[in-house]
Design a protein around this motif. Structure first.
Motif, PDB file in Angstrom:
ATOM      1  N   THR A 165     -31.785 115.850  36.493  1.00 40.68           N
ATOM      2  CA  THR A 165     -32.752 114.794  36.178  1.00 40.68           C
ATOM      3  C   THR A 165     -33.401 114.293  37.465  1.00 40.68           C
ATOM      4  O   THR A 165     -32.862 114.441  38.567  1.00 40.68           O
ATOM      5  CB  THR A 165     -32.060 113.615  35.467  1.00 40.68           C
ATOM      6  OG1 THR A 165     -31.091 113.045  36.346  1.00 40.68           O
ATOM      7  CG2 THR A 165     -31.397 114.083  34.180  1.00 40.68           C
ATOM      8  N   SER A 166     -34.570 113.673  37.301  1.00 41.42           N
ATOM      9  CA  SER A 166     -35.269 113.149  38.475  1.00 41.42           C
ATOM     10  C   SER A 166     -34.530 111.962  39.073  1.00 41.42           C
ATOM     11  O   SER A 166     -34.506 111.790  40.301  1.00 41.42           O
ATOM     12  CB  SER A 166     -36.698 112.752  38.096  1.00 41.42           C
ATOM     13  OG  SER A 166     -36.673 111.765  37.083  1.00 41.42           O
ATOM     14  N   SER A 167     -33.904 111.124  38.241  1.00 41.29           N
ATOM     15  CA  SER A 167     -33.154 109.981  38.769  1.00 41.29           C
ATOM     16  C   SER A 167     -31.925 110.466  39.537  1.00 41.29           C
ATOM     17  O   SER A 167     -31.554 109.885  40.577  1.00 41.29           O
ATOM     18  CB  SER A 167     -32.735 109.045  37.638  1.00 41.29           C
ATOM     19  OG  SER A 167     -31.907 109.721  36.711  1.00 41.29           O
ATOM     20  N   GLY A 168     -31.288 111.539  39.041  1.00 38.08           N
ATOM     21  CA  GLY A 168     -30.144 112.095  39.760  1.00 38.08           C
ATOM     22  C   GLY A 168     -30.555 112.662  41.108  1.00 38.08           C
ATOM     23  O   GLY A 168     -29.851 112.504  42.110  1.00 38.08           O
ATOM     24  N   ALA A 169     -31.724 113.337  41.144  1.00 34.96           N
ATOM     25  CA  ALA A 169     -32.211 113.892  42.405  1.00 34.96           C
ATOM     26  C   ALA A 169     -32.559 112.779  43.394  1.00 34.96           C
ATOM     27  O   ALA A 169     -32.260 112.884  44.594  1.00 34.96           O
ATOM     28  CB  ALA A 169     -33.431 114.773  42.148  1.00 34.96           C
ATOM     29  N   LEU A 170     -33.166 111.689  42.893  1.00 38.00           N
ATOM     30  CA  LEU A 170     -33.503 110.564  43.761  1.00 38.00           C
ATOM     31  C   LEU A 170     -32.237 109.919  44.321  1.00 38.00           C
ATOM     32  O   LEU A 170     -32.156 109.611  45.519  1.00 38.00           O
ATOM     33  CB  LEU A 170     -34.333 109.538  42.984  1.00 38.00           C
ATOM     34  CG  LEU A 170     -34.758 108.287  43.762  1.00 38.00           C
ATOM     35  CD1 LEU A 170     -35.640 108.668  44.946  1.00 38.00           C
ATOM     36  CD2 LEU A 170     -35.465 107.299  42.851  1.00 38.00           C
ATOM     37  N   GLY A 171     -31.240 109.731  43.447  1.00 36.25           N
ATOM     38  CA  GLY A 171     -29.968 109.179  43.910  1.00 36.25           C
ATOM     39  C   GLY A 171     -29.295 110.093  44.925  1.00 36.25           C
ATOM     40  O   GLY A 171     -28.681 109.628  45.883  1.00 36.25           O
ATOM     41  N   GLY A 172     -29.415 111.411  44.710  1.00 41.23           N
ATOM     42  CA  GLY A 172     -28.834 112.360  45.657  1.00 41.23           C
ATOM     43  C   GLY A 172     -29.504 112.292  47.017  1.00 41.23           C
ATOM     44  O   GLY A 172     -28.828 112.349  48.058  1.00 41.23           O
ATOM     45  N   ILE A 173     -30.832 112.155  47.024  1.00 41.40           N
ATOM     46  CA  ILE A 173     -31.561 112.067  48.299  1.00 41.40           C
ATOM     47  C   ILE A 173     -31.176 110.797  49.053  1.00 41.40           C
ATOM     48  O   ILE A 173     -30.907 110.826  50.264  1.00 41.40           O
ATOM     49  CB  ILE A 173     -33.078 112.127  48.047  1.00 41.40           C
ATOM     50  CG1 ILE A 173     -33.471 113.517  47.543  1.00 41.40           C
ATOM     51  CG2 ILE A 173     -33.847 111.779  49.313  1.00 41.40           C
ATOM     52  CD1 ILE A 173     -34.893 113.613  47.053  1.00 41.40           C
ATOM     53  N   ILE A 174     -31.118 109.672  48.334  1.00 41.64           N
ATOM     54  CA  ILE A 174     -30.742 108.403  48.974  1.00 41.64           C
ATOM     55  C   ILE A 174     -29.302 108.470  49.490  1.00 41.64           C
ATOM     56  O   ILE A 174     -28.992 108.045  50.603  1.00 41.64           O
ATOM     57  CB  ILE A 174     -30.929 107.229  47.994  1.00 41.64           C
ATOM     58  CG1 ILE A 174     -32.417 107.052  47.664  1.00 41.64           C
ATOM     59  CG2 ILE A 174     -30.348 105.945  48.564  1.00 41.64           C
ATOM     60  CD1 ILE A 174     -32.695 106.048  46.571  1.00 41.64           C
ATOM     61  N   GLY A 175     -28.420 109.052  48.667  1.00 41.62           N
ATOM     62  CA  GLY A 175     -27.024 109.174  49.082  1.00 41.62           C
ATOM     63  C   GLY A 175     -26.858 110.074  50.295  1.00 41.62           C
ATOM     64  O   GLY A 175     -26.068 109.776  51.199  1.00 41.62           O
ATOM     65  N   LEU A 176     -27.615 111.178  50.321  1.00 40.27           N
ATOM     66  CA  LEU A 176     -27.547 112.066  51.491  1.00 40.27           C
ATOM     67  C   LEU A 176     -28.040 111.357  52.757  1.00 40.27           C
ATOM     68  O   LEU A 176     -27.465 111.537  53.839  1.00 40.27           O
ATOM     69  CB  LEU A 176     -28.384 113.319  51.241  1.00 40.27           C
ATOM     70  CG  LEU A 176     -27.769 114.394  50.343  1.00 40.27           C
ATOM     71  CD1 LEU A 176     -28.778 115.515  50.104  1.00 40.27           C
ATOM     72  CD2 LEU A 176     -26.492 114.950  50.958  1.00 40.27           C
ATOM     73  N   ALA A 177     -29.099 110.575  52.623  1.00 40.95           N
ATOM     74  CA  ALA A 177     -29.623 109.856  53.790  1.00 40.95           C
ATOM     75  C   ALA A 177     -28.612 108.838  54.310  1.00 40.95           C
ATOM     76  O   ALA A 177     -28.344 108.775  55.525  1.00 40.95           O
ATOM     77  CB  ALA A 177     -30.942 109.166  53.424  1.00 40.95           C
TER      78      ALA A 177
END
Length: 200
Positions: A165-177
């Motif tokens: 999902t797009s929300s999961g991808a956004l959360g993943g990007i923020i978490g990786l940062a």
């Protein structure tokens, strides 16, 4: 003793501006004393360098990247607590619905698994708060634990990309940062110096 006797402490100072014998002559303000019996002014002793950050006996200031990581640990802890509370409320509501619908054992197993996840979230939040609070006085053990924590946080952020999902991808990007910043700050030489500094 005559008035012009150079050995007379109360006599007239000889011509030429040279101080006579007897009591020391005082120089005007702003002029350092010349000769006489005055002691030289001593400079305040400077400390010896104690590595990056200052002199021996003076506290070293926490590096800027570590201050950022400390704030991020507190932010992550707050988010984990909020997500855990929301997830727990949703599980409780879903358990009530399942019990009223007669879902049986399957619903209770899922609810139990969900509450285990909530407890894990709260445990990670407590660990993040503990690590952030110990940045100022902790030793190398705090640094190593923070490295492990940030690595686990990065792995959980990578797991967000699996749901598609797009929300999961956004959360993943923020978490990786966030995890990357915390991990990067812990492996720098300034972090090693900070956590290995002498404590008084």
């Amino acid at each position: 003793m005559s008035f012009g006797d150079p050995n007379n402490p109360y006599g007239q100072q000889p011509q030429g501006g040279q101080p006579g014998y007897g009591y020391p002559q005082q120089a005007p303000q702003g002029v350092p004393p010349q000769g006489g019996y005055a002691y030289p002014q001593q400079q305040a002793p400077m400390g010896y360098p104690a590595g990056p950050g200052g002199y021996a006996g003076m506290p070293m200031e926490m590096p800027g990247l570590m201050k950022t990581s400390r704030v991020l640990l507190f932010v992550v802890a707050g988010l984990q607590i909020a997500i855990g509370l929301i997830f727990g409320i949703m599980l409780a509501a879903a358990g009530d619905v399942a019990s009223s619908a007669g879902a049986g054992d399957a619903g209770s197993v899922l609810a139990g698994l969900g509450f285990v996840i909530v407890i894990i979230l709260f445990a990670f939040a407590a660990l993040a708060i503990f690590l952030g609070a110990k940045f100022s006085k902790g030793g190398s053990g705090i640094r190593i634990t923070t490295i492990v924590y940030s690595a686990l946080f990065i792995l959980s952020a990578l797991g967000n990309f699996t749901n598609g999902t797009s929300s999961g991808a956004l959360g993943g990007i923020i978490g990786l940062a966030i995890g990357g910043i915390i991990l990067a700050s812990m492996v720098t030489s300034s972090a090693t110096t900070w956590f290995n500094r002498p404590r008084y």
